[in-house]
Design a protein around this motif. Structure first.
Motif, PDB file in Angstrom:
ATOM      1  N   SER A  58     -24.329 -13.524 -19.092  1.00 39.17           N
ATOM      2  CA  SER A  58     -23.245 -12.930 -20.108  1.00 39.17           C
ATOM      3  C   SER A  58     -23.981 -12.508 -21.177  1.00 39.17           C
TER       4      SER A  58
ATOM      5  N   GLU B 271     -22.735 -12.804 -24.134  1.00 42.42           N
ATOM      6  CA  GLU B 271     -22.232 -13.649 -25.367  1.00 42.42           C
ATOM      7  C   GLU B 271     -22.158 -15.042 -24.824  1.00 42.42           C
ATOM      8  N   PRO B 272     -22.522 -16.103 -25.614  1.00 40.80           N
ATOM      9  CA  PRO B 272     -22.304 -17.306 -25.274  1.00 40.80           C
ATOM     10  C   PRO B 272     -20.591 -17.868 -25.370  1.00 40.80           C
ATOM     11  N   ASN B 273     -20.334 -19.019 -24.661  1.00 43.26           N
ATOM     12  CA  ASN B 273     -18.932 -19.146 -24.890  1.00 43.26           C
ATOM     13  C   ASN B 273     -18.360 -19.541 -26.348  1.00 43.26           C
ATOM     14  N   GLN B 274     -17.182 -19.011 -26.675  1.00 41.22           N
ATOM     15  CA  GLN B 274     -16.866 -19.209 -27.851  1.00 41.22           C
ATOM     16  C   GLN B 274     -16.706 -20.536 -28.290  1.00 41.22           C
ATOM     17  N   LYS B 275     -16.035 -21.308 -27.467  1.00 39.54           N
ATOM     18  CA  LYS B 275     -16.034 -22.854 -27.515  1.00 39.54           C
ATOM     19  C   LYS B 275     -16.984 -23.572 -27.861  1.00 39.54           C
ATOM     20  N   VAL B 276     -18.212 -23.365 -27.278  1.00 43.55           N
ATOM     21  CA  VAL B 276     -19.507 -23.857 -27.455  1.00 43.55           C
ATOM     22  C   VAL B 276     -19.992 -23.618 -28.742  1.00 43.55           C
TER      23      VAL B 276
ATOM     24  N   THR C  53     -29.179 -14.968 -19.406  1.00 41.87           N
ATOM     25  CA  THR C  53     -27.952 -15.497 -18.841  1.00 41.87           C
ATOM     26  C   THR C  53     -27.186 -14.123 -18.333  1.00 41.87           C
TER      27      THR C  53
ATOM     28  N   TYR D 191     -29.388 -23.123 -26.245  1.00 37.55           N
ATOM     29  CA  TYR D 191     -28.352 -22.494 -25.292  1.00 37.55           C
ATOM     30  C   TYR D 191     -27.730 -21.017 -25.702  1.00 37.55           C
TER      31      TYR D 191
END
Length: 321
Positions: A98, A100-105, A96, A88
């Motif tokens: 976006s 950047e990936p989700n920071q929480k992930v 994607t 991911y």
């Protein structure tokens, strides 16, 4: 962006980011990596699932099988959670909407990577202690209840969880930049290596002593045969432990150098990205190694895996292959 963990900076993008490490991966390279990791994840899941089922079905319920199953579970988590999350992260920004990936992930992936690694190395430590107990004190080992060994498994996973929680806490800038790496290196590598070396050194001394004694007598007691079997199992575990340490050594070395001597690493760019990709591949691919070793070293596991494969393909009749 937290820079204490060298691998965390690689998730910002596959080109560059002003807050993180500059990384260089072409779209074709990302596609190739994603395909390799998908294949690796499938192999890890299938291989370790077979190992878990095989060890649980082996008729001789030896204590060591409990630890092998626990180790396979930690490897299975890598294939089912860590590698898919890394795929991911690799998909950004080419596949994607976006950048950047989700920071929480990202944070969860980092913590879960640490947890699965600690679980694996802690299981190897527990296995080394169990092997020492089985070979140095075989009579007491055979008389021990399984409650003792289940307690060891509980301690292994509790230790991994506690260290991971401390590792993930955002305590202070100095903690995130330096001490977090020291914690992972000490708890996940230095202490386990010391315990493993001490346990197998004790086993080696004991086996040499017993071998010298048996050479002076022609007696073939059941205890002697049992210790010989335990020694072969211990050798299998040594191979597993050495390969694990070799696979994870680059990760710990790069992490410590990045925290304390960053100038010794390649400049941020394609060279640094290649180093990080090598580190990730090394420690993820180790999760498929153990099933191959068990299959090669254990006749019981080979037989059980063969039976399971025959059942899956419908080629087994009336409970016999």
């Amino acid at each position: 962006m937290d820079q204490s963990h060298p691998l965390k900076g690689t998730v910002v993008a596959n080109e560059s980011d002003s807050q993180g490490i500059v990384v260089h991966r072409s779209k074709n390279l990302v596609i190739a990596f994603m395909a390799l990791y998908i294949l690796l994840a499938l192999l890890v899941i299938v291989g370790n699932t077979f190992v878990i089922v095989a060890f649980k079905r082996v008729r001789t319920r030896r204590a060591i099988n409990i630890f092998f199953v626990s180790l396979a579970v930690s490897d299975l988590m890598v294939g089912a959670v860590s590698i898919p999350l890394w795929i991911y992260i690799l998909s950004f920004p080419y596949f994607t909407s976006s950048v950047e990936p989700n920071q929480k992930v990202v944070d969860f992936h980092r913590s879960f990577d640490v947890f699965s690694a600690l679980a694996s190395i802690s299981n190897l430590v527990a296995i080394a202690i169990e092997r020492q107990y089985a070979i140095c004190w075989p009579i007491k080992h055979k008389a021990s209840s399984f409650t003792r060994f289940y307690s060891m498994i509980l301690a292994v996973w509790s230790y991994s969880l506690i260290i991971t929680v401390f590792y993930s806490l955002p305590l202070s800038p100095s903690w995130e930049q330096e001490y977090r790496s020291v914690l992972s290196f000490t708890a996940g590598f230095v202490i386990p290596v010391i315990v493993i070396i001490a346990a197998y050194s004790s086993i080696y001394i004991r086996v040499r002593s017993m071998s010298n004694f048996w050479k002076s007598t022609s007696a073939r007691s059941s205890l002697r045969i049992n210790v010989q079997q335990e020694k072969r199992t211990a050798m299998t575990v040594v191979i597993v432990a050495v390969l694990f340490l070799l696979a994870w050594l680059p990760f710990f070395v790069v992490t410590m150098l990045y925290s304390f001597y960053r100038a010794s690493l390649p400049d941020e760019g394609s060279g640094f990205t290649s180093l990080l990709d090598f580190v990730k591949w090394m420690h993820y691919s180790n999760s498929i190694v153990n099933p191959l070793i068990y299959t090669y070293r254990s006749q019981q596991i080979r037989k059980m895996l063969g039976i399971l494969l025959l059942r899956l393909t419908g080629r087994q009749r009336q409970g016999r292959p």
